[in-house]
Structure formats: structure tokens, C-alpha cells
Scaffold this motif. Sequence first.
Motif, PDB file in Angstrom:
ATOM      1  N   SER A 112      -0.849  -0.854 -22.945  1.00 14.18           N
ATOM      2  CA  SER A 112      -2.028  -1.301 -23.676  1.00 14.18           C
ATOM      3  C   SER A 112      -3.145  -1.429 -22.642  1.00 14.18           C
ATOM      4  O   SER A 112      -2.950  -1.953 -21.547  1.00 14.18           O
ATOM      5  N   VAL A 113      -4.276  -0.835 -22.991  1.00 11.50           N
ATOM      6  CA  VAL A 113      -5.413  -0.741 -22.074  1.00 11.50           C
ATOM      7  C   VAL A 113      -6.330  -1.940 -22.308  1.00 11.50           C
ATOM      8  O   VAL A 113      -6.762  -2.198 -23.431  1.00 11.50           O
ATOM      9  N   MET A 114      -6.573  -2.682 -21.228  1.00 15.54           N
ATOM     10  CA  MET A 114      -7.376  -3.911 -21.329  1.00 15.54           C
ATOM     11  C   MET A 114      -8.614  -3.770 -20.455  1.00 15.54           C
ATOM     12  O   MET A 114      -8.598  -3.058 -19.445  1.00 15.54           O
ATOM     13  N   ILE A 115      -9.680  -4.465 -20.866  1.00 15.47           N
ATOM     14  CA  ILE A 115     -10.844  -4.577 -19.998  1.00 15.47           C
ATOM     15  C   ILE A 115     -11.131  -6.062 -19.828  1.00 15.47           C
ATOM     16  O   ILE A 115     -10.844  -6.872 -20.712  1.00 15.47           O
ATOM     17  N   TYR A 116     -11.669  -6.399 -18.664  1.00 17.20           N
ATOM     18  CA  TYR A 116     -11.880  -7.815 -18.392  1.00 17.20           C
ATOM     19  C   TYR A 116     -13.297  -8.205 -18.782  1.00 17.20           C
ATOM     20  O   TYR A 116     -14.262  -7.601 -18.347  1.00 17.20           O
ATOM     21  N   ASP A 117     -13.369  -9.234 -19.645  1.00 14.13           N
ATOM     22  CA  ASP A 117     -14.662  -9.774 -20.084  1.00 14.13           C
ATOM     23  C   ASP A 117     -15.053 -10.846 -19.073  1.00 14.13           C
ATOM     24  O   ASP A 117     -14.549 -11.968 -19.112  1.00 14.13           O
ATOM     25  N   ASP A 118     -15.935 -10.432 -18.154  1.00 13.01           N
ATOM     26  CA  ASP A 118     -16.268 -11.325 -17.043  1.00 13.01           C
ATOM     27  C   ASP A 118     -17.011 -12.573 -17.524  1.00 13.01           C
ATOM     28  O   ASP A 118     -16.865 -13.641 -16.947  1.00 13.01           O
ATOM     29  N   THR A 119     -17.771 -12.455 -18.592  1.00 13.61           N
ATOM     30  CA  THR A 119     -18.542 -13.598 -19.107  1.00 13.61           C
ATOM     31  C   THR A 119     -17.600 -14.695 -19.594  1.00 13.61           C
ATOM     32  O   THR A 119     -17.716 -15.847 -19.215  1.00 13.61           O
ATOM     33  N   ASN A 120     -16.637 -14.280 -20.395  1.00 12.48           N
ATOM     34  CA  ASN A 120     -15.717 -15.279 -20.976  1.00 12.48           C
ATOM     35  C   ASN A 120     -14.430 -15.411 -20.176  1.00 12.48           C
ATOM     36  O   ASN A 120     -13.529 -16.143 -20.563  1.00 12.48           O
ATOM     37  N   LYS A 121     -14.372 -14.640 -19.065  1.00 14.88           N
ATOM     38  CA  LYS A 121     -13.194 -14.755 -18.180  1.00 14.88           C
ATOM     39  C   LYS A 121     -11.896 -14.531 -18.958  1.00 14.88           C
ATOM     40  O   LYS A 121     -10.971 -15.335 -18.908  1.00 14.88           O
ATOM     41  N   PRO A 176      -8.657  -6.187 -25.429  1.00 10.72           N
ATOM     42  CA  PRO A 176      -8.165  -4.814 -25.602  1.00 10.72           C
ATOM     43  C   PRO A 176      -9.353  -3.852 -25.530  1.00 10.72           C
ATOM     44  O   PRO A 176     -10.411  -4.121 -26.101  1.00 10.72           O
ATOM     45  N   SER A 177      -9.193  -2.760 -24.805  1.00 11.61           N
ATOM     46  CA  SER A 177     -10.250  -1.751 -24.765  1.00 11.61           C
ATOM     47  C   SER A 177     -10.215  -0.983 -26.089  1.00 11.61           C
ATOM     48  O   SER A 177      -9.139  -0.693 -26.602  1.00 11.61           O
ATOM     49  N   GLY A 178     -11.385  -0.714 -26.673  1.00 10.11           N
ATOM     50  CA  GLY A 178     -11.420  -0.020 -27.966  1.00 10.11           C
ATOM     51  C   GLY A 178     -11.488  -1.019 -29.118  1.00 10.11           C
ATOM     52  O   GLY A 178     -11.674  -2.212 -28.915  1.00 10.11           O
ATOM     53  N   THR A 179     -11.291  -0.514 -30.326  1.00  8.46           N
ATOM     54  CA  THR A 179     -11.564  -1.341 -31.510  1.00  8.46           C
ATOM     55  C   THR A 179     -10.410  -2.270 -31.878  1.00  8.46           C
ATOM     56  O   THR A 179     -10.613  -3.217 -32.634  1.00  8.46           O
ATOM     57  N   SER A 180      -9.211  -2.010 -31.358  1.00 13.71           N
ATOM     58  CA  SER A 180      -8.105  -2.923 -31.693  1.00 13.71           C
ATOM     59  C   SER A 180      -7.056  -2.866 -30.597  1.00 13.71           C
ATOM     60  O   SER A 180      -7.028  -1.909 -29.808  1.00 13.71           O
ATOM     61  N   SER A 181      -6.212  -3.899 -30.563  1.00 15.01           N
ATOM     62  CA  SER A 181      -5.166  -3.892 -29.527  1.00 15.01           C
ATOM     63  C   SER A 181      -4.041  -2.958 -29.981  1.00 15.01           C
ATOM     64  O   SER A 181      -3.970  -2.569 -31.147  1.00 15.01           O
ATOM     65  N   GLY A 240      -6.993   7.522 -21.697  1.00 15.55           N
ATOM     66  CA  GLY A 240      -5.990   6.931 -22.579  1.00 15.55           C
ATOM     67  C   GLY A 240      -6.454   6.984 -24.028  1.00 15.55           C
ATOM     68  O   GLY A 240      -7.635   6.776 -24.306  1.00 15.55           O
ATOM     69  N   ARG A 241      -5.504   7.312 -24.907  1.00 18.43           N
ATOM     70  CA  ARG A 241      -5.803   7.363 -26.343  1.00 18.43           C
ATOM     71  C   ARG A 241      -4.791   6.492 -27.076  1.00 18.43           C
ATOM     72  O   ARG A 241      -3.597   6.529 -26.794  1.00 18.43           O
ATOM     73  N   LYS A 242      -5.275   5.727 -28.059  1.00 16.31           N
ATOM     74  CA  LYS A 242      -4.374   4.887 -28.870  1.00 16.31           C
ATOM     75  C   LYS A 242      -3.339   5.782 -29.541  1.00 16.31           C
ATOM     76  O   LYS A 242      -3.664   6.861 -30.086  1.00 16.31           O
ATOM     77  N   ILE A 243      -2.096   5.320 -29.506  1.00 18.56           N
ATOM     78  CA  ILE A 243      -1.023   6.127 -30.090  1.00 18.56           C
ATOM     79  C   ILE A 243      -1.248   6.254 -31.597  1.00 18.56           C
ATOM     80  O   ILE A 243      -1.069   7.316 -32.185  1.00 18.56           O
ATOM     81  N   GLN A 244      -1.742   5.173 -32.202  1.00 16.05           N
ATOM     82  CA  GLN A 244      -1.873   5.162 -33.673  1.00 16.05           C
ATOM     83  C   GLN A 244      -2.987   6.090 -34.169  1.00 16.05           C
ATOM     84  O   GLN A 244      -2.748   6.959 -34.998  1.00 16.05           O
ATOM     85  N   ASP A 245      -4.207   5.923 -33.620  1.00 18.42           N
ATOM     86  CA  ASP A 245      -5.334   6.689 -34.211  1.00 18.42           C
ATOM     87  C   ASP A 245      -6.073   7.571 -33.203  1.00 18.42           C
ATOM     88  O   ASP A 245      -7.143   8.100 -33.515  1.00 18.42           O
ATOM     89  N   HIS A 246      -5.506   7.693 -32.004  1.00 18.03           N
ATOM     90  CA  HIS A 246      -6.056   8.595 -30.953  1.00 18.03           C
ATOM     91  C   HIS A 246      -7.425   8.190 -30.431  1.00 18.03           C
ATOM     92  O   HIS A 246      -8.073   8.976 -29.735  1.00 18.03           O
ATOM     93  N   GLU A 247      -7.871   6.968 -30.764  1.00 14.08           N
ATOM     94  CA  GLU A 247      -9.144   6.509 -30.194  1.00 14.08           C
ATOM     95  C   GLU A 247      -9.063   6.550 -28.667  1.00 14.08           C
ATOM     96  O   GLU A 247      -8.074   6.061 -28.089  1.00 14.08           O
ATOM     97  N   VAL A 248     -10.092   7.103 -28.033  1.00 17.47           N
ATOM     98  CA  VAL A 248     -10.124   7.115 -26.573  1.00 17.47           C
ATOM     99  C   VAL A 248     -10.510   5.717 -26.102  1.00 17.47           C
ATOM    100  O   VAL A 248     -11.579   5.218 -26.448  1.00 17.47           O
ATOM    101  N   VAL A 249      -9.636   5.073 -25.360  1.00 16.72           N
ATOM    102  CA  VAL A 249      -9.887   3.688 -24.935  1.00 16.72           C
ATOM    103  C   VAL A 249     -10.125   3.551 -23.421  1.00 16.72           C
ATOM    104  O   VAL A 249     -10.499   2.494 -22.945  1.00 16.72           O
TER     105      VAL A 249
END
Length: 113
Positions: A14-23, A27-32, A52-61
Motif C-alpha cells: 500500500s502506497v502512502m504519502i506523508y502529510d507533513d502538516t498533520n504529521k 494513502p496515496s490516491g483516492t482510497s487506501s 504503482g497502480r491500485k490493484i482494484q481500479d488501476h489508479e496510478v498512486v
Amino acid sequence: MSNTETSITSARASVMIYDDTNKKWLPSGTSSGLSRVHIYHNIQNNSFRVVGRKIQDHEVVINCAILKNLKYNQATPIFHQWRENRQVYGLNFSSKDEADAFAHTMMKVIDLL
Ligand SMILES: CC[C@@H]1C=C[C@H]2CCN(C(=O)[C@@H]3CC[C@H]4C=C[C@]5(CCCN5C(=O)[C@H](Cc5ccccc5Cl)NC(C)=O)C(=O)N43)[C@@H]2C(=O)N1CC(=O)O
């Protein structure tokens, strides 16, 4: 992915991005959820990127270049991370074996850049 690129490794994470504001990690993209994360080698210009692409809907994350001074941090056996510009990416792998294989290739790529 253009036809001048070949996948040299892939893993489920699962591809994550760090939200520096809220520490906190988001999840990167529209859903985890799990993605198929590749390292692509562009044979025309001998460059590499993580896609990376979501396995479910191929969204590029994730779609980020692997540059020569990238510091790939294996924070835990299944959570690896790196910074690119202002963004911190995290990969939460679905298994240690997949994490190891991905990291092995990532470190080889960084070494040859
Ligand atoms: C998906 C949930 C997630 C799962 C696993 C764990 C593993 C540790 N961890 C973290 O977020 C650790 C804890 C402290 C925090 C503080 C800062 C962070 C966040 C931003 C980057 N960072 C750096 O420490 C970077 C790393 C780096 C070093 C060298 C090269 C590149 C880099 Cl990126 N250090 C610099 C100097 O940038 C960070 O990773 N942090 C994760 C975590 O708790 N959780 C659970 C949750 O969040 O609920």
C-alpha cells in the motif's frame, strides 16, 4: 507505461504519502488499498522510476523518478520510505519477502546511477 520501459521488479504494497502538516501517513490516491508497485527501466535514456497502480481500479498512486542520491530507508522489514522533493513516500509491503526483493533491486538501481 511506454514500450521503451520494462518492469525490473514489482511488489504488492500500500502506497502512502506523508502529510507533513498533520504529521500523519495518508494513502496515496483516492482510497487506501493494495497496489502493484513496479520499478520501470527506460531503456532509451537508461532512467528508472517507481510506478504503482491500485490493484482494484488501476489508479496510478505513485510515479516518481529514482535519482542517484535517493536515500531508501528500510524503516521496518515491511515499511520502506524515501523523500523526493517535498514528498515522502512510504511502501507498506504485503510481505517481508516482497519488501526484500523490491529493496534489493532498488538498492542495485541506486548503486548504478
Ligand atoms: C503506515 C503507517 C506507518 C508504518 C510504519 C512506521 C515506520 C516508522 N514510521 C514513521 O512514521 C516514523 C516514526 C517517526 C516519524 C517521523 C518522521 C517520518 C515521517 C516522514 C519521514 N520520516 C522519517 O523519519 C524520515 C525517514 C527517512 C530516513 C532516511 C531517508 C529517508 C527517509 Cl524518508 N527521516 C527523515 C530525516 O526524513 C517517519 O517515517 N516517522 C511508520 C509509522 O509510524 N507508521 C504508523 C503510523 O503512522 O500510524
